[in-house]
Design a protein around this motif. Structure first.
Motif, PDB file in Angstrom:
ATOM      1  N   ALA A  20       0.831  -1.141   0.023  1.00 18.01           N
ATOM      2  CA  ALA A  20       0.010   0.189   0.186  1.00 18.01           C
ATOM      3  C   ALA A  20       0.912   1.196   0.149  1.00 18.01           C
ATOM      4  O   ALA A  20       2.103   1.251   0.138  1.00 18.01           O
ATOM      5  CB  ALA A  20      -0.995   0.029   1.276  1.00 18.01           C
ATOM      6  N   LEU A  21       0.241   2.465  -0.248  1.00 21.40           N
ATOM      7  CA  LEU A  21       0.849   3.686  -0.019  1.00 21.40           C
ATOM      8  C   LEU A  21       0.354   4.063   1.339  1.00 21.40           C
ATOM      9  O   LEU A  21      -1.080   4.181   1.606  1.00 21.40           O
ATOM     10  CB  LEU A  21       0.487   4.737  -1.066  1.00 21.40           C
ATOM     11  CG  LEU A  21       0.824   6.089  -0.614  1.00 21.40           C
ATOM     12  CD1 LEU A  21       2.431   6.163  -0.294  1.00 21.40           C
ATOM     13  CD2 LEU A  21       0.489   7.075  -1.660  1.00 21.40           C
ATOM     14  N   TYR A  22       1.058   3.694   2.573  1.00 20.09           N
ATOM     15  CA  TYR A  22       0.674   3.540   3.961  1.00 20.09           C
ATOM     16  C   TYR A  22      -0.308   4.737   4.069  1.00 20.09           C
ATOM     17  O   TYR A  22      -0.226   5.807   4.106  1.00 20.09           O
ATOM     18  CB  TYR A  22       1.944   3.827   4.723  1.00 20.09           C
ATOM     19  CG  TYR A  22       1.470   3.661   6.075  1.00 20.09           C
ATOM     20  CD1 TYR A  22       1.189   2.308   6.690  1.00 20.09           C
ATOM     21  CD2 TYR A  22       1.110   4.643   6.940  1.00 20.09           C
ATOM     22  CE1 TYR A  22       1.078   2.172   7.823  1.00 20.09           C
ATOM     23  CE2 TYR A  22       0.986   4.422   8.409  1.00 20.09           C
ATOM     24  CZ  TYR A  22       0.785   3.330   8.707  1.00 20.09           C
ATOM     25  OH  TYR A  22       0.435   3.189  10.020  1.00 20.09           O
ATOM     26  N   ASP A  23      -1.569   4.177   4.633  1.00 17.74           N
ATOM     27  CA  ASP A  23      -2.731   5.106   4.943  1.00 17.74           C
ATOM     28  C   ASP A  23      -3.439   5.638   4.035  1.00 17.74           C
ATOM     29  O   ASP A  23      -4.235   6.617   4.342  1.00 17.74           O
ATOM     30  CB  ASP A  23      -2.146   5.484   6.363  1.00 17.74           C
ATOM     31  CG  ASP A  23      -3.443   6.077   7.024  1.00 17.74           C
ATOM     32  OD1 ASP A  23      -4.406   5.126   7.426  1.00 17.74           O
ATOM     33  OD2 ASP A  23      -3.756   7.316   7.500  1.00 17.74           O
ATOM     34  N   ALA A  24      -3.130   5.481   2.647  1.00 20.37           N
ATOM     35  CA  ALA A  24      -3.923   6.201   1.637  1.00 20.37           C
ATOM     36  C   ALA A  24      -4.135   5.612   0.577  1.00 20.37           C
ATOM     37  O   ALA A  24      -5.382   5.642   0.258  1.00 20.37           O
ATOM     38  CB  ALA A  24      -2.781   7.361   1.008  1.00 20.37           C
ATOM     39  N   ILE A  25      -3.611   4.704  -0.168  1.00 18.81           N
ATOM     40  CA  ILE A  25      -3.771   3.812  -1.176  1.00 18.81           C
ATOM     41  C   ILE A  25      -3.689   2.273  -0.787  1.00 18.81           C
ATOM     42  O   ILE A  25      -2.577   1.821  -0.499  1.00 18.81           O
ATOM     43  CB  ILE A  25      -3.221   3.929  -2.523  1.00 18.81           C
ATOM     44  CG1 ILE A  25      -3.363   5.521  -2.830  1.00 18.81           C
ATOM     45  CG2 ILE A  25      -3.810   3.227  -3.604  1.00 18.81           C
ATOM     46  CD1 ILE A  25      -2.598   5.835  -4.105  1.00 18.81           C
ATOM     47  N   ILE A  61       0.079  -1.420  -7.035  1.00 21.73           N
ATOM     48  CA  ILE A  61      -0.552  -0.156  -7.124  1.00 21.73           C
ATOM     49  C   ILE A  61       0.151   0.990  -8.099  1.00 21.73           C
ATOM     50  O   ILE A  61       1.398   0.790  -8.285  1.00 21.73           O
ATOM     51  CB  ILE A  61      -0.881   0.458  -5.710  1.00 21.73           C
ATOM     52  CG1 ILE A  61       0.315   0.932  -5.021  1.00 21.73           C
ATOM     53  CG2 ILE A  61      -1.804  -0.432  -4.886  1.00 21.73           C
ATOM     54  CD1 ILE A  61       0.183   1.742  -3.719  1.00 21.73           C
ATOM     55  N   GLU A  62      -0.619   1.864  -8.437  1.00 21.84           N
ATOM     56  CA  GLU A  62       0.318   2.956  -9.065  1.00 21.84           C
ATOM     57  C   GLU A  62      -0.738   4.212  -8.743  1.00 21.84           C
ATOM     58  O   GLU A  62      -1.874   4.269  -8.744  1.00 21.84           O
ATOM     59  CB  GLU A  62       0.220   2.851 -10.609  1.00 21.84           C
ATOM     60  CG  GLU A  62      -0.923   2.549 -11.247  1.00 21.84           C
ATOM     61  CD  GLU A  62      -0.731   2.011 -12.837  1.00 21.84           C
ATOM     62  OE1 GLU A  62       0.187   2.622 -13.425  1.00 21.84           O
ATOM     63  OE2 GLU A  62      -1.453   1.189 -13.194  1.00 21.84           O
ATOM     64  N   TYR A  63      -0.092   5.406  -8.966  1.00 21.28           N
ATOM     65  CA  TYR A  63      -0.645   6.681  -8.639  1.00 21.28           C
ATOM     66  C   TYR A  63      -0.033   7.958  -9.202  1.00 21.28           C
ATOM     67  O   TYR A  63       1.331   7.698  -9.783  1.00 21.28           O
ATOM     68  CB  TYR A  63      -1.073   6.814  -7.355  1.00 21.28           C
ATOM     69  CG  TYR A  63       0.230   6.683  -6.270  1.00 21.28           C
ATOM     70  CD1 TYR A  63       0.907   7.791  -6.009  1.00 21.28           C
ATOM     71  CD2 TYR A  63       0.587   5.418  -5.696  1.00 21.28           C
ATOM     72  CE1 TYR A  63       2.097   7.592  -5.071  1.00 21.28           C
ATOM     73  CE2 TYR A  63       1.730   5.284  -4.999  1.00 21.28           C
ATOM     74  CZ  TYR A  63       2.496   6.368  -4.698  1.00 21.28           C
ATOM     75  OH  TYR A  63       3.449   6.208  -3.954  1.00 21.28           O
ATOM     76  N   GLU A  64      -0.378   9.029  -9.113  1.00 22.74           N
ATOM     77  CA  GLU A  64       0.375  10.136  -9.789  1.00 22.74           C
ATOM     78  C   GLU A  64       0.405  11.062  -8.662  1.00 22.74           C
ATOM     79  O   GLU A  64      -0.533  11.460  -7.881  1.00 22.74           O
ATOM     80  CB  GLU A  64      -0.684  11.253 -10.832  1.00 22.74           C
ATOM     81  CG  GLU A  64      -1.003  10.037 -12.134  1.00 22.74           C
ATOM     82  CD  GLU A  64       0.241   9.596 -12.717  1.00 22.74           C
ATOM     83  OE1 GLU A  64       1.329  10.681 -13.076  1.00 22.74           O
ATOM     84  OE2 GLU A  64       0.496   8.600 -13.377  1.00 22.74           O
ATOM     85  N   LEU A  65       1.713  11.532  -8.352  1.00 19.45           N
ATOM     86  CA  LEU A  65       2.083  12.551  -7.252  1.00 19.45           C
ATOM     87  C   LEU A  65       1.239  13.821  -7.763  1.00 19.45           C
ATOM     88  O   LEU A  65       1.178  14.379  -8.690  1.00 19.45           O
ATOM     89  CB  LEU A  65       3.392  12.807  -7.389  1.00 19.45           C
ATOM     90  CG  LEU A  65       4.385  11.435  -6.790  1.00 19.45           C
ATOM     91  CD1 LEU A  65       5.698  11.772  -6.903  1.00 19.45           C
ATOM     92  CD2 LEU A  65       4.097  11.352  -5.254  1.00 19.45           C
ATOM     93  N   ALA A  69      -6.617  13.004  -7.144  1.00 24.37           N
ATOM     94  CA  ALA A  69      -6.998  11.579  -6.685  1.00 24.37           C
ATOM     95  C   ALA A  69      -6.045  11.135  -5.290  1.00 24.37           C
ATOM     96  O   ALA A  69      -6.523  10.791  -4.005  1.00 24.37           O
ATOM     97  CB  ALA A  69      -7.033  10.430  -7.351  1.00 24.37           C
ATOM     98  N   LEU A  70      -4.845  11.533  -5.412  1.00 28.26           N
ATOM     99  CA  LEU A  70      -3.891  11.420  -4.398  1.00 28.26           C
ATOM    100  C   LEU A  70      -4.314  12.246  -3.374  1.00 28.26           C
ATOM    101  O   LEU A  70      -4.106  12.138  -2.020  1.00 28.26           O
ATOM    102  CB  LEU A  70      -2.529  11.490  -5.010  1.00 28.26           C
ATOM    103  CG  LEU A  70      -1.537  11.279  -3.854  1.00 28.26           C
ATOM    104  CD1 LEU A  70      -1.605   9.779  -3.196  1.00 28.26           C
ATOM    105  CD2 LEU A  70      -0.063  11.187  -4.278  1.00 28.26           C
ATOM    106  N   MET A  71      -4.410  13.570  -3.552  1.00 28.44           N
ATOM    107  CA  MET A  71      -4.646  14.467  -2.610  1.00 28.44           C
ATOM    108  C   MET A  71      -5.968  14.274  -1.814  1.00 28.44           C
ATOM    109  O   MET A  71      -6.144  14.287  -0.690  1.00 28.44           O
ATOM    110  CB  MET A  71      -4.799  16.078  -3.093  1.00 28.44           C
ATOM    111  CG  MET A  71      -3.337  16.338  -3.754  1.00 28.44           C
ATOM    112  SD  MET A  71      -2.024  16.524  -2.733  1.00 28.44           S
ATOM    113  CE  MET A  71      -1.103  14.997  -2.755  1.00 28.44           C
ATOM    114  N   ALA A  72      -6.920  13.714  -2.595  1.00 31.28           N
ATOM    115  CA  ALA A  72      -8.144  13.201  -1.853  1.00 31.28           C
ATOM    116  C   ALA A  72      -7.832  12.175  -0.861  1.00 31.28           C
ATOM    117  O   ALA A  72      -8.522  11.945   0.435  1.00 31.28           O
ATOM    118  CB  ALA A  72      -9.410  12.816  -2.682  1.00 31.28           C
TER     119      ALA A  72
END
Length: 140
Positions: A20-25, A61-65, A69-72
């Motif tokens: 996970a992206l700890y506590d976020a994703i 997982i993957e995400y955009e800095l 979505a990441l800020m939410a």
């Protein structure tokens, strides 16, 4: 990396588990995780603002800095008040242990060329970072 089967923090949910992206994703339930005491390979790949977490050769997982979505996800996490969290910053690498015994080996940090593709991880490339959570009991 955390002992998903035994550590109380990992039992809170998939957003605090290995991959996970700890506590976020959250990490997916079907991630290819080996149990504590066995070696798991992990890779975090950052290409521009695109980030991928790989576990044992599989992208989990993957995400955009800086993305909405990441800020939410940040706003719902324990990092909601951390300035700069979720954006690209220069700084230190943190290896956290949660008070339990843990072992790391073959840690490598390298700058990738701007043209690097993140679509498919080459065979054997996940050896850049290997972490092995170790339970408190001795393994035979």
């Amino acid at each position: 990396m955390i002992d998903d089967a035994r550590h109380p923090d990992a039992k809170i949910g998939p957003h605090r588990a290995t991959g996970a992206l700890y506590d976020a994703i959250p990490a997916p339930a079907n991630k290819p995780l080996k149990p504590a005491g066995e070696i798991n390979t992990s890779r975090i790949l950052v290409n521009g603002n695109h980030v991928e977490h790989w576990l044992n050769g599989v992208k989990v997982i993957e995400y955009e800095l800086g993305s909405p979505a990441l800020m939410a996800a940040k706003a719902k996490s324990k990092f909601k008040d951390e300035a700069g969290w979720g954006t690209k910053l220069k700084g230190h690498i943190l290896l956290q242990d949660h008070g339990d015994e843990v072992a790391y080996r073959n840690i490598r940090i390298k700058e990738l060329p701007a043209s690097s593709s993140t679509q498919r991880q080459p065979a054997g490339a996940c050896r850049d970072f290997i972490a092995r959570p170790v339970s408190r009991r001795r393994m035979p």
